[in-house]
Design an enzyme around this catalytic site. Structure first.
Site, PDB file in Angstrom:
ATOM      1  CG  ASP A   1      -8.109  -2.769  15.890  1.00 16.97           C
ATOM      2  OD1 ASP A   1      -7.433  -1.903  16.352  1.00 16.97           O
ATOM      3  OD2 ASP A   1      -9.210  -3.248  16.129  1.00 16.97           O
ATOM      4  N   GLY A   2      -4.715  -2.893  16.268  1.00 14.40           N
ATOM      5  CA  GLY A   2      -3.933  -3.613  17.546  1.00 14.40           C
ATOM      6  C   GLY A   2      -2.517  -2.800  17.754  1.00 14.40           C
TER       7      GLY A   2
ATOM      8  CG  HIS B   1      -0.476   4.521  16.112  1.00 14.35           C
ATOM      9  ND1 HIS B   1      -1.423   3.677  15.849  1.00 14.35           N
ATOM     10  CD2 HIS B   1      -0.964   5.148  16.971  1.00 14.35           C
ATOM     11  CE1 HIS B   1      -2.459   3.830  16.769  1.00 14.35           C
ATOM     12  NE2 HIS B   1      -2.296   4.770  17.381  1.00 14.35           N
TER      13      HIS B   1
ATOM     14  CB  SER C   1     -12.102   5.937  11.556  1.00 16.11           C
ATOM     15  OG  SER C   1     -12.300   6.167  12.887  1.00 16.11           O
TER      16      SER C   1
ATOM     17  CD1 TRP D   1     -11.885  13.132  13.117  1.00 23.57           C
ATOM     18  CD2 TRP D   1      -9.894  14.298  13.425  1.00 23.57           C
ATOM     19  NE1 TRP D   1     -11.287  13.525  11.850  1.00 23.57           N
ATOM     20  CE2 TRP D   1     -10.189  14.172  12.152  1.00 23.57           C
ATOM     21  CE3 TRP D   1      -8.588  15.036  13.885  1.00 23.57           C
ATOM     22  CZ2 TRP D   1      -9.223  14.652  11.119  1.00 23.57           C
ATOM     23  CZ3 TRP D   1      -7.675  15.437  12.899  1.00 23.57           C
ATOM     24  CH2 TRP D   1      -8.147  15.189  11.383  1.00 23.57           C
TER      25      TRP D   1
ATOM     26  CG  LEU E   1      -0.877  -2.677  -4.703  1.00 20.63           C
ATOM     27  CD1 LEU E   1      -0.900  -4.002  -3.881  1.00 20.63           C
ATOM     28  CD2 LEU E   1      -0.405  -1.477  -3.718  1.00 20.63           C
TER      29      LEU E   1
HETATM   30  C1  FPP Z   1      -5.695   0.986  15.272  1.00 17.74           C
HETATM   31  O1  FPP Z   1      -5.200   0.315  16.189  1.00 17.74           O
HETATM   32  C2  FPP Z   1      -4.980   1.637  14.245  1.00 17.74           C
HETATM   33  C3  FPP Z   1      -5.097   2.934  14.153  1.00 17.74           C
HETATM   34  C4  FPP Z   1      -6.288   3.975  14.478  1.00 17.74           C
HETATM   35  C5  FPP Z   1      -4.018   3.616  12.951  1.00 17.74           C
HETATM   36  C6  FPP Z   1      -3.610   2.788  12.083  1.00 17.74           C
HETATM   37  C7  FPP Z   1      -2.579   3.451  11.504  1.00 17.74           C
HETATM   38  C8  FPP Z   1      -1.455   2.798  11.136  1.00 17.74           C
HETATM   39  C9  FPP Z   1      -1.200   1.450  11.098  1.00 17.74           C
HETATM   40  C10 FPP Z   1      -0.249   3.580  10.344  1.00 17.74           C
HETATM   41  C11 FPP Z   1      -0.587   4.045   9.226  1.00 17.74           C
HETATM   42  C12 FPP Z   1       0.465   4.283   8.264  1.00 17.74           C
HETATM   43  C13 FPP Z   1       0.636   5.184   7.396  1.00 17.74           C
HETATM   44  C14 FPP Z   1       1.409   5.202   6.515  1.00 17.74           C
HETATM   45  C15 FPP Z   1      -0.625   6.199   7.264  1.00 17.74           C
HETATM   46  P1  FPP Z   1      -5.450   0.980  17.678  1.00 17.74           P
HETATM   47  O2  FPP Z   1      -4.504   2.075  18.051  1.00 17.74           O
HETATM   48  O3  FPP Z   1      -6.862   1.195  17.936  1.00 17.74           O
HETATM   49  O4  FPP Z   1      -4.866  -0.218  18.378  1.00 17.74           O
HETATM   50  P2  FPP Z   1      -5.602  -0.911  19.896  1.00 17.74           P
HETATM   51  O5  FPP Z   1      -6.999  -1.262  19.547  1.00 17.74           O
HETATM   52  O6  FPP Z   1      -4.548  -1.941  20.237  1.00 17.74           O
HETATM   53  O7  FPP Z   1      -5.435   0.050  21.049  1.00 17.74           O
END
Ligand code: FPP
Length: 257
Positions: free
Chosen positions: A37-38, A54, A82, A86, A148
């Site tokens: 997250d973040g 991202h 999640s 969407w 892993l």
């Molecule tokens: C939540 O942060 C993060 C997500 C919904 C996406 C997580 C995805 C990645 C870290 C990349 C994944 C990589 C691969 C290879 C599939 P947020 O967007 O909600 O952050 P915020 O709370 O600061 O807005």
């Protein structure tokens, strides 16, 4: 707030730097699950579009996979998208759905070299064909790797997973493939997306949020939780080591004494 929790627990060591050797003298968690997250806040702090966060977060996945593998962690489950994500703007959803392709397109040779096996957990049917193709191709190529397991939770929701497991088990009971008496916790687990994987020992959530957000609701029953204010794109090997050290200080009793 997180500092307060740590003070209250009073168990965490004040040390913030750990060597791999130190950590390996104690129990390494077999399965680590991560709520990454973040990313959005990381980008906002830099006046960048959310998707830049991202993209940076994707690079963190690579670094943490390498570190966890070198410590002997067996499974690393990453919450990448999640069933609720969407609802985000289309541009962001499209970007997130392209990330697995970019990640695997770039790092698959490295994952092969490191003996990492790729897996997918979630509702495949709603994923765009290009996303599914990229992950399934990586799963096929890495299926004999014995290091892993990098398990991507994509279009994953804990309640959705439990509900479909209940329906599938009920269908098997109706079809006389399973009896009510046979349906134990262990058997029920085989109906979940995480079938065959051990339950997570340690859950890490970054960015200061202290909630589960519908992640692995069944499997996290006895996991140790570790929350940190660090934003996912800033999370590095030392932060992982801190989380594992914290895990190693806990007395896991699984309901016993
Ligand atoms: C939540 O942060 C993060 C997500 C919904 C996406 C997580 C995805 C990645 C870290 C990349 C994944 C990589 C691969 C290879 C599939 P947020 O967007 O909600 O952050 P915020 O709370 O600061 O807005």
């Amino acid at each position: 707030m997180l500092k307060k929790i740590q003070e209250w627990r009073g168990k965490e060591t004040s040390k913030s730097s750990f060597s791999k050797e130190e950590l390996m003298q104690h129990q390494i968690p077999e399965h680590i699950a991560v709520i990454m997250d973040g990313n959005g806040r990381w980008a906002k702090k830099r006046a960048l579009p959310r998707v830049a966060g991202h993209h940076e977060g994707m690079k963190t996945v690579r670094k943490i996979t390498k570190s966890a593998n070198s410590l002997g962690v067996k499974v690393l489950t990453m919450y990448a998208f999640s069933t609720e994500n969407w609802k985000r703007p289309k541009l962001e959803v499209d970007f997130l759905m392209k990330l697995p392709e970019e990640f695997l397109g770039t790092f698959l040779p490295e994952l092969m070299e490191e003996n990492v096996q790729v897996r997918l957990m979630g509702n495949k049917s709603d994923l765009p064909a290009h996303t599914l193709r990229a992950v399934e191709n990586a799963m096929e190529k890495t299926k004999d790797n014995t290091g892993l397991i990098l398990n991507f939770a994509l279009n994953y929701g804990g309640r959705d997973e439990i509900l479909r497991a209940v329906k599938n088990a009920a269908t098997d009971i109706q079809d006389n493939k399973l009896s009510m008496e046979q349906l134990s916790e262990e058997v029920f687990s085989t109906y979940l997306f995480s079938n065959q994987l051990p339950d997570p020992d340690l859950l890490i959530r970054t960015s200061g949020e202290i909630r589960l957000s519908n992640f692995m609701l069944w499997q996290l029953a006895y996991a140790e939780f570790y929350f940190t204010d660090v934003l996912w794109p800033d999370f590095d090997e030392n932060h992982l080591f801190e989380a594992i050290n914290s895990y190693q200080q806990r007395g896991r009793r699984f309901g016993g004494i």
